[in-house]
Scaffold this active site. Structure first.
Site, PDB file in Angstrom:
ATOM      1  N   LYS A  35      -5.977   4.036   8.654  1.00 42.42           N
ATOM      2  CA  LYS A  35      -5.117   5.040   7.852  1.00 42.42           C
ATOM      3  C   LYS A  35      -5.705   6.301   7.968  1.00 42.42           C
ATOM      4  CE  LYS A  35      -2.916   1.247   4.983  1.00 42.42           C
ATOM      5  NZ  LYS A  35      -2.947   0.660   3.705  1.00 42.42           N
ATOM      6  N   SER A  56       0.782  -1.336   0.043  1.00 41.51           N
ATOM      7  CA  SER A  56       0.027   0.271   0.096  1.00 41.51           C
ATOM      8  C   SER A  56       0.995   1.301  -0.089  1.00 41.51           C
ATOM      9  CB  SER A  56      -1.023   0.029   1.373  1.00 41.51           C
ATOM     10  OG  SER A  56      -0.304   0.047   2.362  1.00 41.51           O
TER      11      SER A  56
END
Length: 801
Positions: free
Chosen positions: A729, A686
């Site tokens: 996140k 990611s």
């Protein structure tokens, strides 16, 4: 009964002090000692002693009133004379009075020291014929003799006194004095002026009391007889035991088998289990009582009979009440609460509803186990918890076969027996930490337990009969899903619990943690107060977690120090804990959690990472040096992350002309990519677009925005692919004062899980290609790079469009 109209106005009226009596009625012809303690009553007696010693004695309606008013005193009483008055050392007075004649209060005269009343003397009415009167007198004397024998509280000589009384009025007043009746009944008697009516009322009361005493006597005799029988039985049983001990324990064994059969008849259980118990009891009857096998069979039958085959707890709460209980115990956790309420709603509509099998996955300290307890409270069920951390043996779940010495059922069956309910909330804690070895795989043993299509016939190795687990609400907890075998995951409904936002932690601290720790440390609200700023500083600088466990520890640490100050210095002032005073109690801040570099730089991009304890900001640095085309990667990067760096560099090389770079630019330079906090392993795809942005920034000498964070996987063609852990996140970006976040377009649907206040505080940009990322990340007006130490990179004459 008393009637003011019956009092003749011609009767003698006198003025006397009034003495209110508590719990006693003084009758004419009665000499009685009284203890007087009330000031008004003492004053009344002293006044009477100064004159004729006459006093009017009348009962209070409510004995508990220390200062009775006129309304609290009956109207009819007894005129009496004081025989003797004695002052006691404690200030009270002992007085001996004799009742002379009935009287009725005509008027209360003004007097502040005591009650002074005008009293009508009342003469007895004698209008009954002599025969009837004599019959009543004789009946009362005979009944009193019987009453005296039954009561045993009156001296026998009293009977001689009563027998000698010939005057009907005196007889009535003396007899009623010795009968144990209520104050109200005695007051009714004193208010009867007609002698015949008075005798009849007393005779009726006496018969009633005699009947009660006779019943009491019967009860006493029966109890005594029963006690004698019990003592006799005990003595004979002890003799029988002694004889049986000499002859062997055969009869005890027979009694034990009879007890097992009795329990079997009373127990509602499955047909298979009933048949099995009957077989085992039959076997037991043919065994020697003290043999090892008999003990094994007895234990087995006991286990089967002790299981809660049909015992269940009913939900006594409405859907709204259950929802309120869940909200009281936990802040947030919306998905879990919704699922439980849905289950309760379905249960209200169908007769048989299989218990849900939920798996709560989330970081430590977010309340997975405690929400399971709350679910039990909200559904009015028993709560059972088994910790599966480190369990290696399959027999822990399914039990051992009876052939083994010391065999027992598995933890599932043991916990149900302990709960004494067939439908508890069953928490299987830390299901992701199961192990396996040569003794078997416990996760495989749980497949049957956690399968709604199979667990109605769970077969424990020890019990060896099918047991229905379908009514149980199973809730498993885990920190990560990766370590849970896929077949086990497939049987559970996974509910992810992400970390709490800063505001959620603040609310949890205010509503739950502060009160809990203050109570635990003996503090009250008048001792200590935490400001909002203090709590926020603890959350930001002294904890780094997705849950609130460390936050609770830090609050507890402050409370302990405050408690020490109170005990040591005797401080009674309220202490206000502000953000400035936190360091005094907790020391220097432990973390620079979520802090960014603060200024735009070349080759530095903020990425977003997911960890087991929530989201984190990840600084990704890229530096260009003169060299031979090497790629250096440091920061303990995993294989997938290293591949992301390679993919990012390959994409930049493939589009070198578009970025204004020469085609062979990489041959004369080395690229070094570093992710700080090098001791911590990092992996995953990611960070791909963040890697590409840092490398492109270093090569093109363009500064990257410091208030920007990004996450997304990159392909060789520059496409931005979706990632996981978006909520964590985004929360990390919000904590770190980031203003803008770039995420893959395909993750737009996942924003629904992110709290609305967090979305409002951030500018979230959706991208599909790395070119869009670079357009946003690079500052447009940045052209002066004279201060940079980055070596010159061969640049093509054209610029990037």
């Amino acid at each position: 009964m008393f009637d003011e109209n019956n009092i003749n106005d011609q009767e003698k009226t006198i003025v006397v002090p009034l003495l209110p009596l508590r719990d006693v009625v003084v009758f004419p012809h009665m000499i009685v000692p009284l203890f007087v303690g009330r000031e008004k009553s003492i004053a009344a007696l002293e006044s009477a002693m100064k004159y004729e010693k006459d006093v009017f004695m009348v009962a209070q309606k409510n004995a508990k009133k220390d200062d009775p008013s006129q309304e609290d005193i009956y109207n009819i009483g007894t005129l009496g004379i004081i025989i003797q008055l004695l002052r006691l050392p404690d200030g009270t007075v002992k007085v001996l009075v004799e009742g002379k004649k009935r009287g009725a209060i005509k008027e209360y005269l003004p007097n502040s020291d005591f009650f002074l009343v005008k009293v009508n003397e009342i003469e007895d009415i004698d209008d009954q014929n002599d025969v009837k009167k004599q019959a009543l007198i004789r009946s009362i004397k005979e009944s009193f003799e019987l009453y005296l024998k039954l009561s045993k509280k009156i001296h026998v000589e009293m009977m001689g006194t009563i027998a000698a009384i010939e005057d009907a009025s005196k007889l009535a007043d003396v007899v009623i004095t010795h009968i144990n009746v209520k104050l109200e009944d005695k007051q009714k008697i004193i208010e009867i002026f007609n002698i015949g009516e008075r005798l009849e009322a007393i005779y009726s009361l006496m018969l009633s009391e005699i009947e009660i005493l006779q019943v009491e006597e019967k009860i006493k005799r029966r109890v005594k007889k029963q006690m004698e029988k019990t003592q006799k039985d005990y003595y004979l049983n002890e003799q029988m035991r002694a004889i049986q001990k000499e002859m062997g324990e055969k009869d005890d064994f027979r009694n034990e088998i009879a007890d097992l059969e009795k329990r079997l008849k009373q127990k509602k259980m499955s047909e298979e289990a009933t048949k099995k118990i009957r077989q085992e009891i039959k076997k037991l009857q043919m065994m020697a009582p003290m043999s090892a096998e008999a003990t094994v069979v007895r234990n087995y039958v006991d286990w089967l009979l002790d299981m809660p085959w049909s015992e269940k707890t009913e939900n006594k709460y409405t859907l709204k009440e259950s929802e309120t209980i869940l909200e009281e115990d936990h802040y947030g956790l919306k998905k879990v609460k919704e699922r439980i309420i849905e289950y309760l709603a379905v249960q209200a509509l169908v007769s048989k509803n299989k218990g849900p099998i939920l798996c709560l996955v989330g970081p430590p300290g977010v309340g997975k186990t405690s929400i399971a307890k709350s679910v039990a409270r909200a559904t009015n069920r028993k709560f059972v918890r088994i910790s599966l951390g480190g369990v290696r043996d399959e027999a822990e779940s399914r039990g051992h076969r009876r052939t083994y010495i010391g065999a027992m059922p598995g933890k599932i069956i043991q916990s149900l027996k302990k709960a004494a309910s067939n439908n508890p909330v069953f928490c299987l804690d830390e299901v992701d930490k199961l192990s396996s070895d040569f003794r078997g795989d416990p996760s495989s043993a749980l497949l049957e337990v956690l399968d709604p299509e199979q667990n109605f016939a769970f077969n424990d190795n020890y019990l060896d009969v099918d047991y229905d687990l379908s009514d149980i609400m199973f809730i498993t907890t885990a920190n990560v899903l990766q370590t849970i075998p896929a077949p086990l995951q497939d049987r559970m409904e996974v509910i992810r619990i992400a970390g709490y936002t800063e505001q959620e932690k603040l609310q949890i601290a205010k509503k739950f943690l502060l009160a809990k720790e203050m109570e635990a440390n003996g503090l009250k609200t008048q001792n200590i107060e935490f400001t909002k700023g203090a709590l926020l500083r603890i959350i930001r600088q002294f904890t780094r977690e997705a849950g609130v466990r460390n936050l609770e520890r830090e609050i507890a640490s402050i409370c302990r120090k405050i408690a020490k100050d109170i005990v040591s210095n005797g401080s009674k002032n309220k202490l206000v804990i502000s953000s400035k005073s936190i360091s005094k109690y907790l020391g220097v801040p432990k973390y620079r959690h979520g802090e960014t570099e603060g200024k735009d730089q070349i080759g530095l991009t903020i990425g977003l990472a997911w960890t087991e304890v929530g989201g984190e900001l990840l600084a990704i640095e890229a530096s260009i040096m003169e060299g031979t085309g090497k790629m250096v990667m440091t920061g303990k990067l995993g294989d997938v992350m290293q591949e992301s760096v390679q993919a990012a560099l390959t994409y930049i090389r493939a589009r070198a002309e578009r970025f204004g770079l020469l085609k062979n630019f990489y041959k004369k330079i080395d690229v070094h990519v570093h992710v700080p906090e090098g001791a911590i392993p990092k992996d995953g795809p990611s960070a791909g677009i963040a890697m590409a942005t840092s490398i492109a920034s270093a090569l093109m000498k363009k500064k990257v925005r410091a208030d920007l964070a990004m996450t997304g996987e990159i392909t060789l063609r520059g496409r931005v692919l979706p990632i996981g852990g978006l909520k964590e996140k985004i929360l990390a970006a919000h904590r770190g004062n980031i203003k803008m976040v770039i995420i893959p377009k395909d993750n737009e649907k996942d924003l629904a899980e992110v709290p609305q206040n967090v979305q409002s505080a951030l500018k979230i940009v959706f991208v599909e290609h790395i070119d869009e990322v670079l357009d946003i990340a690079f500052l447009k007006d940045d052209e002066d790079f004279s201060a940079t130490v980055t070596p010159n990179v061969p640049v093509a004459p054209q610029s990037v469009n």
